[in-house]
Every structure is written in structure tokens, then in C-alpha cells.
Scaffold this motif. Structure first.
Motif, PDB file in Angstrom:
ATOM      1  N   LEU A   1       0.848  -1.188   0.000  1.00  0.00           N
ATOM      2  CA  LEU A   1       0.000   0.000   0.000  1.00  0.00           C
ATOM      3  C   LEU A   1       0.882   1.235   0.000  1.00  0.00           C
ATOM      4  O   LEU A   1       1.720   1.407   0.892  1.00  0.00           O
ATOM      5  CB  LEU A   1      -0.900  -0.009   1.241  1.00  0.00           C
ATOM      6  N   LYS A   2       0.703   2.093  -0.999  1.00  0.00           N
ATOM      7  CA  LYS A   2       1.509   3.308  -1.117  1.00  0.00           C
ATOM      8  C   LYS A   2       0.620   4.530  -0.927  1.00  0.00           C
ATOM      9  O   LYS A   2      -0.409   4.665  -1.581  1.00  0.00           O
ATOM     10  CB  LYS A   2       2.196   3.365  -2.478  1.00  0.00           C
ATOM     11  N   ILE A   3       1.026   5.417  -0.010  1.00  0.00           N
ATOM     12  CA  ILE A   3       0.225   6.575   0.379  1.00  0.00           C
ATOM     13  C   ILE A   3       0.979   7.870   0.099  1.00  0.00           C
ATOM     14  O   ILE A   3       2.187   7.960   0.337  1.00  0.00           O
ATOM     15  CB  ILE A   3      -0.112   6.520   1.890  1.00  0.00           C
ATOM     16  N   LYS A   4       0.264   8.878  -0.385  1.00  0.00           N
ATOM     17  CA  LYS A   4       0.850  10.208  -0.574  1.00  0.00           C
ATOM     18  C   LYS A   4       0.721  10.975   0.735  1.00  0.00           C
ATOM     19  O   LYS A   4      -0.375  11.269   1.199  1.00  0.00           O
ATOM     20  CB  LYS A   4       0.124  10.959  -1.686  1.00  0.00           C
ATOM     21  N   VAL A   5       1.868  11.273   1.370  1.00  0.00           N
ATOM     22  CA  VAL A   5       1.853  11.915   2.688  1.00  0.00           C
ATOM     23  C   VAL A   5       2.565  13.262   2.710  1.00  0.00           C
ATOM     24  O   VAL A   5       2.607  13.934   3.747  1.00  0.00           O
ATOM     25  CB  VAL A   5       2.478  10.984   3.754  1.00  0.00           C
ATOM     26  N   ASP A   6       3.179  13.650   1.608  1.00  0.00           N
ATOM     27  CA  ASP A   6       3.892  14.933   1.522  1.00  0.00           C
ATOM     28  C   ASP A   6       4.968  15.045   2.598  1.00  0.00           C
ATOM     29  O   ASP A   6       5.791  14.164   2.727  1.00  0.00           O
ATOM     30  CB  ASP A   6       2.897  16.095   1.589  1.00  0.00           C
ATOM     31  N   ALA A   7       4.921  16.085   3.437  1.00  0.00           N
ATOM     32  CA  ALA A   7       5.994  16.362   4.394  1.00  0.00           C
ATOM     33  C   ALA A   7       6.109  15.329   5.508  1.00  0.00           C
ATOM     34  O   ALA A   7       7.144  15.227   6.158  1.00  0.00           O
ATOM     35  CB  ALA A   7       5.797  17.754   5.001  1.00  0.00           C
ATOM     36  N   VAL A   8       5.057  14.551   5.737  1.00  0.00           N
ATOM     37  CA  VAL A   8       5.075  13.569   6.828  1.00  0.00           C
ATOM     38  C   VAL A   8       6.220  12.577   6.670  1.00  0.00           C
ATOM     39  O   VAL A   8       6.803  12.110   7.653  1.00  0.00           O
ATOM     40  CB  VAL A   8       3.729  12.820   6.901  1.00  0.00           C
ATOM     41  N   SER A   9       6.582  12.250   5.439  1.00  0.00           N
ATOM     42  CA  SER A   9       7.639  11.261   5.195  1.00  0.00           C
ATOM     43  C   SER A   9       8.969  11.682   5.787  1.00  0.00           C
ATOM     44  O   SER A   9       9.827  10.843   6.060  1.00  0.00           O
ATOM     45  CB  SER A   9       7.795  11.015   3.689  1.00  0.00           C
ATOM     46  N   ARG A  10       9.171  12.980   6.021  1.00  0.00           N
ATOM     47  CA  ARG A  10      10.445  13.462   6.571  1.00  0.00           C
ATOM     48  C   ARG A  10      10.611  13.114   8.040  1.00  0.00           C
ATOM     49  O   ARG A  10      11.708  13.233   8.581  1.00  0.00           O
ATOM     50  CB  ARG A  10      10.540  14.979   6.392  1.00  0.00           C
ATOM     51  N   TYR A  11       9.552  12.693   8.691  1.00  0.00           N
ATOM     52  CA  TYR A  11       9.613  12.443  10.127  1.00  0.00           C
ATOM     53  C   TYR A  11       9.520  10.960  10.473  1.00  0.00           C
ATOM     54  O   TYR A  11       9.307  10.596  11.627  1.00  0.00           O
ATOM     55  CB  TYR A  11       8.484  13.206  10.826  1.00  0.00           C
ATOM     56  N   CYS A  12       9.697  10.099   9.478  1.00  0.00           N
ATOM     57  CA  CYS A  12       9.580   8.658   9.695  1.00  0.00           C
ATOM     58  C   CYS A  12      10.952   8.012   9.868  1.00  0.00           C
ATOM     59  O   CYS A  12      11.854   8.245   9.068  1.00  0.00           O
ATOM     60  CB  CYS A  12       8.859   8.010   8.520  1.00  0.00           C
ATOM     61  N   TYR A  13      11.088   7.191  10.900  1.00  0.00           N
ATOM     62  CA  TYR A  13      12.319   6.465  11.175  1.00  0.00           C
ATOM     63  C   TYR A  13      12.084   4.965  11.002  1.00  0.00           C
ATOM     64  O   TYR A  13      10.974   4.479  11.270  1.00  0.00           O
ATOM     65  CB  TYR A  13      12.799   6.727  12.602  1.00  0.00           C
ATOM     66  N   PRO A  14      13.096   4.203  10.602  1.00  0.00           N
ATOM     67  CA  PRO A  14      12.946   2.751  10.502  1.00  0.00           C
ATOM     68  C   PRO A  14      12.498   2.149  11.837  1.00  0.00           C
ATOM     69  O   PRO A  14      13.026   2.489  12.891  1.00  0.00           O
ATOM     70  CB  PRO A  14      14.360   2.282  10.148  1.00  0.00           C
ATOM     71  N   GLY A  15      11.520   1.268  11.774  1.00  0.00           N
ATOM     72  CA  GLY A  15      10.993   0.627  12.974  1.00  0.00           C
ATOM     73  C   GLY A  15       9.713   1.259  13.484  1.00  0.00           C
ATOM     74  O   GLY A  15       9.003   0.665  14.296  1.00  0.00           O
ATOM     75  N   GLN A  16       9.400   2.470  13.020  1.00  0.00           N
ATOM     76  CA  GLN A  16       8.162   3.108  13.447  1.00  0.00           C
ATOM     77  C   GLN A  16       6.970   2.549  12.670  1.00  0.00           C
ATOM     78  O   GLN A  16       7.127   1.799  11.710  1.00  0.00           O
ATOM     79  CB  GLN A  16       8.252   4.622  13.249  1.00  0.00           C
ATOM     80  N   PHE A  17       5.771   2.943  13.081  1.00  0.00           N
ATOM     81  CA  PHE A  17       4.565   2.406  12.465  1.00  0.00           C
ATOM     82  C   PHE A  17       3.464   3.457  12.442  1.00  0.00           C
ATOM     83  O   PHE A  17       3.582   4.522  13.061  1.00  0.00           O
ATOM     84  CB  PHE A  17       4.082   1.174  13.246  1.00  0.00           C
TER      85      PHE A  17
END
Length: 315
Positions: free
Chosen positions: A50-66
Motif C-alpha cells: 500500500l503506497k500513500i501520498k503523505v507529503d511532508a510527513v515522510s520526513r519524520y519517519c524512522y525505521p521501525g516506526q509504524f
């Protein structure tokens, strides 16, 4: 239970990146809003990306988060690990195991000229509501981010903003079981060095992301319980021979697998991190339903984890 769901929809304001009382880095921001679905493809039988358009939100994601994903006709949100991050996008890899994921698999998918009506939003595109990013990922655990991640700051994905680690002694070994591969794939894209992926599934039809790891230059060790590909048995049966002194271990998968991984790591004095898979109702620590024993204390998988250091986990 209703209060857990209600409060989880309230606590989405900006949270500046900070250290909590235990010295762990907390997530910088989280959001609770609707996003457009770009695609929701079945990559093999029963497994979807599933691929979602999130704009700026992607800049705050770290590996292991959900993210906690809101599924129509289902009361509680579903926690799903971040699989991949692109510029302005976030992807999730999941399997259809029940009513909730079955409905999720039908969102945003075309059938001829007809688009699924579930979650339909503006401009005729399906939308989905999500809360996140949530939890402490691999880059948010104590003394971790600057040690092995190639991007100390995730505010930009431009190469010039991603200084490489100078720790040339860092040798990563990733252990994944089943859909645990989804979480560690994002991790692998941000590690400062390539290493070995030890991946165990039930059958060869359950193997996921191998082409992605091959493109990144990872050495791959496979096990299948039915012997249809690679070693016949569990991946933990061949883990020891792929570990050496000084390696850093990262693991994600079902609890029985993680118990064996922890035992092997401690026997060989290997340091590292595990990403725990637990059922969650709220995703932000209100319901207290995902408690685990960490270093002699009760901690919450959703809030204090899901990533913990191997030396602290008690399973």
C-alpha cells in the motif's frame, strides 16, 4: 476500549524531537489525518503493498516506526510498520489475515472502470486515515542513530544531507521472519553499511522483497519450513553460523523466532536491536494493552518501543 480509540485521535499535535527521562529519543512529529492512496497492489498471493501520498510527513519517519491505520467498517485501527519511504510517500507491506486486512486490501484498487467505494475521498481518489508516525524506531533508541544510520537527520532525503557513518567496524546482520521483512527493509535502506539478511518463511511463495535487498547489495540467507527454497527449517537454525564477533544484529518477526534470536545473541555476546510485534489498540500508550518486560520493568511496545536493545528484552 472506546476511550482508547477516542483519545488516540486527539493526541496528534506537533511534538518536537526530544529525549525522555530514560534518555531515549522521542519521535519528532505525528499526525492524524486522511491521505490519498496512490496504489494498493497485490505483489504475490495474499500480500499487498500500500503506497500513500503523505507529503511532508515522510520526513519524520524512522525505521521501525509504524502507523495506526483506520479501516472502514472496523472499530479499532490496525498498526502497520513502515516498509518504505519515498519523497512525499510512505509504503506499507501487509498480508491479508482477517476481516480488517481484507477490507484494507480492497481500498484504492481498480476493477475495470470501477474504483472501490471504501474510503473514497476528493477528486475520486480513495483516501485513508492514519495516525503516525508512532513509536521509537531504530534511530530513536539510546546511542543508536549516529552509530549505524546513514541519515542522522531524516528531515531531507537528498544525498548531500545524509552524511555516511565513519564506523567502519559496523557489520549489520538482519534477521526477519514472515512479514517482519517489511520493517527491516526500511532499516536496510538507511544503514550505513550492507550486510547479511537472514530471512525465514513457511514456503517460497511467502518470500518478499528479495529483489530489493539484492539491488542494495545484501548477502541473503533463506530458510523455508517446507524446504521449497533454501535451508529446510527455521532461520534460527542457521543464524549462529552467520554471526561473528563484532556484528550488530537487527531482528523483526514472530515472538517464537525472536526468543531464539535473543538466546543466540546472548550466547555469542552479540549486541543489537529487536522490533517487537504486539497487538495494539491505541498505538500511543493510553490503553496499556501491549506491555512487555524490558530490563525488569513493564514497558509499552507502542510507546517505549517497538524497537528495544537485545540486552534489555525479556521474552
Amino acid at each position: 476500549m472506546f476511550l482508547c480509540y477516542y483519545f488516540s485521535s486527539l493526541f496528534y499535535p506537533v511534538l518536537l524531537e526530544r529525549k525522555d527521562r530514560d534518555g531515549y529519543m522521542c519521535t519528532s512529529k505525528r499526525f492524524d489525518k486522511s491521505y490519498k492512496i496512490i496504489s494498493n497492489k497485490e505483489i504475490c498471493a495474499g500480500y499487498f503493498e500500500l503506497k500513500i501520498k503523505v507529503d511532508a510527513v515522510s520526513r519524520y519517519c524512522y525505521p521501525g516506526q509504524f502507523f495506526m491505520i483506520d479501516i472502514p467498517e472496523v472499530f479499532l485501527r490496525r498498526p502497520i510498520s513502515i516498509h518504505c519511504i519515498g519523497k512525499g510517500t510512505v509504503s506499507f507491506l501487509y498480508s491479508v489475515v482477517g476481516r480488517g486486512t481484507k477490507i484494507l486490501s480492497e481500498m484504492g484498487r481498480s476493477s475495470g472502470s470501477v474504483i472501490s467505494r471504501r474510503g473514497e475521498g476528493k477528486d475520486g481518489c480513495d483516501e485513508i486515515k492514519m495516525l503516525g508516525p508512532l513509536g521509537r524506531g531504530y534511530g530513536l533508541t539510546s546511542n543508536a542513530s549516529s552509530k549505524f544510520l546513514s541519515c542522522v537527520s531524516f528531515d531531507s532525503y537528498e544525498k548531500k544531507s545524509c552524511p555516511k557513518s565513519r564506523d567502519i567496524s559496523f557489520n549489520p546482520v538482519i534477521v526477519a521472519g514472515g512479514t517482519g521483512i517489511a520493517s527491516v527493509h526500511f532499516l536496510a535502506t538507511k544503514l550505513s553499511r550492507k550486510g547479511i539478511l537472514c530471512y525465514g518463511v513457511h514456503s517460497k511463495k511467502d518470500l518478499l522483497c528479495l529483489d530489493k535487498f539484492k539491488k542494495m547489495g545484501w548477502e541473503i540467507v533463506i530458510s523455508t519450513e517446507d524446504g521449497s527454497k533454501g535451508y529446510r527449517g527455521y532461520i534460527t537454525d542457521v543464524l549462529s553460523e552467520n554471526l561473528k564477533a563484532g556484528d550488530t544484529l537487527f531482528a523483526c518477526g514472530p515472538i517464537p523466532m525472536l526468543k531464539k534470536v535473543l538466546r543466540i545473541a546472548r550466547e555469542k555476546n552479540i549486541k543489537g536491536f529487536v522490533c517487537l510485534e504486539e497487538k495494539m489498540a491505541c498505538g500511543i500508550g493510553n490503553c496499556q494493552g501491549c506491555a512487555v518486560k524490558i530490563n525488569g520493568e513493564n514497558k509499552l511496545t507502542c510507546k517505549d518501543g517497538p524497537v528495544f536493545e537485545i540486552k534489555d528484552v525479556e521474552l
